[in-house]
Design an enzyme around this catalytic site. Structure first.
Site, PDB file in Angstrom:
ATOM      1  N   SER A 307     104.926  32.320  44.410  1.00  0.00           N
ATOM      2  CA  SER A 307     104.661  33.004  43.147  1.00  0.00           C
ATOM      3  C   SER A 307     103.688  34.162  43.349  1.00  0.00           C
ATOM      4  CB  SER A 307     104.091  32.017  42.123  1.00  0.00           C
ATOM      5  OG  SER A 307     103.719  32.680  40.935  1.00  0.00           O
ATOM      6  N   TRP A 310     105.501  36.949  44.988  1.00  0.00           N
ATOM      7  CA  TRP A 310     106.388  37.644  44.054  1.00  0.00           C
ATOM      8  C   TRP A 310     105.657  38.787  43.369  1.00  0.00           C
ATOM      9  CZ3 TRP A 310     106.181  38.546  38.784  1.00  0.00           C
ATOM     10  CH2 TRP A 310     107.357  39.022  38.188  1.00  0.00           C
ATOM     11  N   HIS A 311     104.369  38.578  43.085  1.00  0.00           N
ATOM     12  CA  HIS A 311     103.589  39.607  42.400  1.00  0.00           C
ATOM     13  C   HIS A 311     103.211  40.754  43.326  1.00  0.00           C
ATOM     14  CE1 HIS A 311     103.129  36.331  39.452  1.00  0.00           C
ATOM     15  NE2 HIS A 311     102.931  37.294  38.581  1.00  0.00           N
ATOM     16  N   GLY A 312     103.128  40.507  44.610  1.00  0.00           N
ATOM     17  CA  GLY A 312     102.782  41.582  45.537  1.00  0.00           C
ATOM     18  C   GLY A 312     102.511  41.050  46.924  1.00  0.00           C
TER      19      GLY A 312
END
Length: 478
Positions: A307, A310-312
């Site tokens: 997760s 996924w954001h960076g």
């Protein structure tokens, strides 16, 4: 095209009117065209990428359904998965791995790629697991990925929920459209008023943490927690309300998350479409909670690390995900150790004590979430460490500690109250939303009650939304 731009104020009414006067058999094609026009205004050169992901996932799903055996299905699924995730990996993670300053290649993350890619991957996984048949109508599937309210930042739709609505002919429902407009108004309040008012302080402190010390760091972190919630849930409210104008119900993405009593509850209320996506397609396939304690802890940690990625690709996002994984593991351990007897004992306590414990658990959950937000918002690991390590510098001299924060804020007490009032109003709204649909409740009141409230609400948006009107939504960068 931003939801709070003048272009969208022209685009939405035009699409709405043309959609409902358009013959039913052409409405799907019209919404697809509207979606692609909407996306072109944000990122015209990557419109082909959206189309390729649409064609690729549609074709792979049809192949999966026609595959003769489990071995062939597995190969097709893995090939489709790699093909769908490759553009996301290329645009999102390659720039972090290459020294781009000396490279002639310039990378720019296509707007919305994380959201529509995950929507396509989730659909493909559902077909592989035979949750429902593959969509045969390419137009319906194309609209599933390109429906403009959710295209840029979700909610991440599921085929089982959205495709049946897309297939069904819809007739205009005035009450549904009215609810949608009110839901959009709530979203605009969150974005333009609350997020817009607190963003300058957050940007100043987190943009130059070397210039600050002490209480200003916890204040800026608290304000960022408010900003990111109002910015992203505001986008969701606008998207959900906008979709209702066309007779389509999108999934709720936020349910008063800052009133959660523990981290597990928080993640069932925060960015629900993404949290449930990771639960269904990462956590459960890893084994979920059906394994031993050690493997269960590993499954939780891996899910939250993914997760974070996924954001960076930055280490700060990885640490943010890792912290939430650690918090959940510790929370599960404490819950299991206390057992059912603790729950029974809690119910036997006096009501006042239960209320105090409930408030304390909410405050502790919010505190842990804010600590993790530091890593999410900080530009680097060193900035995050400075913010955390110097947050309580000189706290023993509390008067000076407080005075320094007031000076750093560079605001009058009147302006502080000016910022605080919208936040307090939102807190009341969110708390009330725990037990009732506030919009539906207000809509059922008498005319002389609800219309003055509507007018006051719209006036508050006009009066308070002085800043951040032209800013992008925070999650566009993901």
């Amino acid at each position: 095209m931003l939801f709070h731009s003048m272009a969208f104020a022209i685009f939405l009414p035009a699409v709405f009117i043309l959609y409902w006067i358009c013959p039913i058999r052409f409405r799907c094609l019209f919404l697809i065209a509207a979606g692609y026009c909407f996306y072109m205004t944000a990122d015209i050169k990557y419109t082909l990428l959206l189309l390729l992901i649409t064609v690729g996932s549609y074709g792979t799903a049809r192949l999966l359904e026609a595959a003769p055996g489990s071995s062939a299905r597995k190969k097709i699924f893995l090939a489709g998965l790699i093909a769908l995730l490759s553009p996301l990996f290329f645009f999102k993670y390659i720039p972090a791995l290459l020294p781009l300053r000396s490279s002639p290649i310039q990378f720019m993350l296509p707007v919305g790629i994380s959201f529509y890619t995950f929507q396509a991957v989730g659909y493909l996984a559902d077909i592989y697991m035979e949750k429902y048949p593959a969509e045969k109508n390419f137009g319906h599937y194309c609209l599933f990925l390109s429906f403009f309210p959710q295209l840029l930042s979700g909610p991440i739709g599921r085929g089982g929920q959205l495709l049946p609505q897309i297939r069904s002919p819809r007739r205009f429902d005035a009450s549904r459209a009215s609810y949608g407009l009110k839901r959009m108004a709530v979203g605009y309040y969150k974005k333009l008023v609350v997020a817009g008012l607190v963003a300058p302080t957050v940007d100043a402190v987190y943009g130059s943490p070397d210039s600050y010390v002490g209480l200003i760091f916890p204040i800026a972190t608290f304000l960022f927690a408010i900003q990111i919630y109002c910015d992203f849930s505001g986008y969701t409210d606008i998207a959900v309300g906008c979709a209702l104008l066309f007779g389509i119900e999108l999934a709720d993405n936020f349910k008063s998350p800052y009133f959660s009593h523990n981290l597990k509850e928080f993640w069932s209320r925060w960015h629900i479409s993404l949290s449930s996506w990771f639960r269904d397609y990462v956590y459960i396939p890893l084994g979920g909670s059906r394994t031993g304690p050690s493997r269960h802890a590993l499954n939780l940690m891996l899910t939250f690390l993914v997760s974070g990625l996924w954001h960076g690709a930055g280490i700060t996002f990885l640490l943010w995900g890792g912290l939430h994984g650690l918090f959940q593991i510790l929370e599960n351990g404490i819950t299991k150790r206390q057992g059912k007897n603790a729950e029974a004992g809690h119910r036997s306590q006096p009501a006042f004590l239960r209320s105090m414990l409930s408030i304390l658990s909410m405050l502790l959950t919010f505190l842990l979430v804010c600590i993790a937000w530091v890593f999410f918002r900080a530009d680097s690991l060193s900035d995050a460490w400075r913010i955390l390590s110097l947050s309580f510098c000189n706290i023993k001299n509390f008067g000076e500690y407080l005075k320094t924060a007031v000076i750093c804020l560079d605001m009058s007490y009147g302006h502080m109250a000016y910022i605080s009032l919208p936040i307090l109003f939102l807190a009341v709204y969110d708390y009330a939303s725990l037990k009732t649909d506030v919009i539906a409740f207000l809509s059922s009141r008498k005319v002389w009650i609800r219309y003055p409230v509507y007018v006051l609400f719209l006036l508050s948006i006009l009066l308070f939304s002085e800043k951040g009107v032209s800013s992008e939504f925070y999650y566009f960068q993901f």
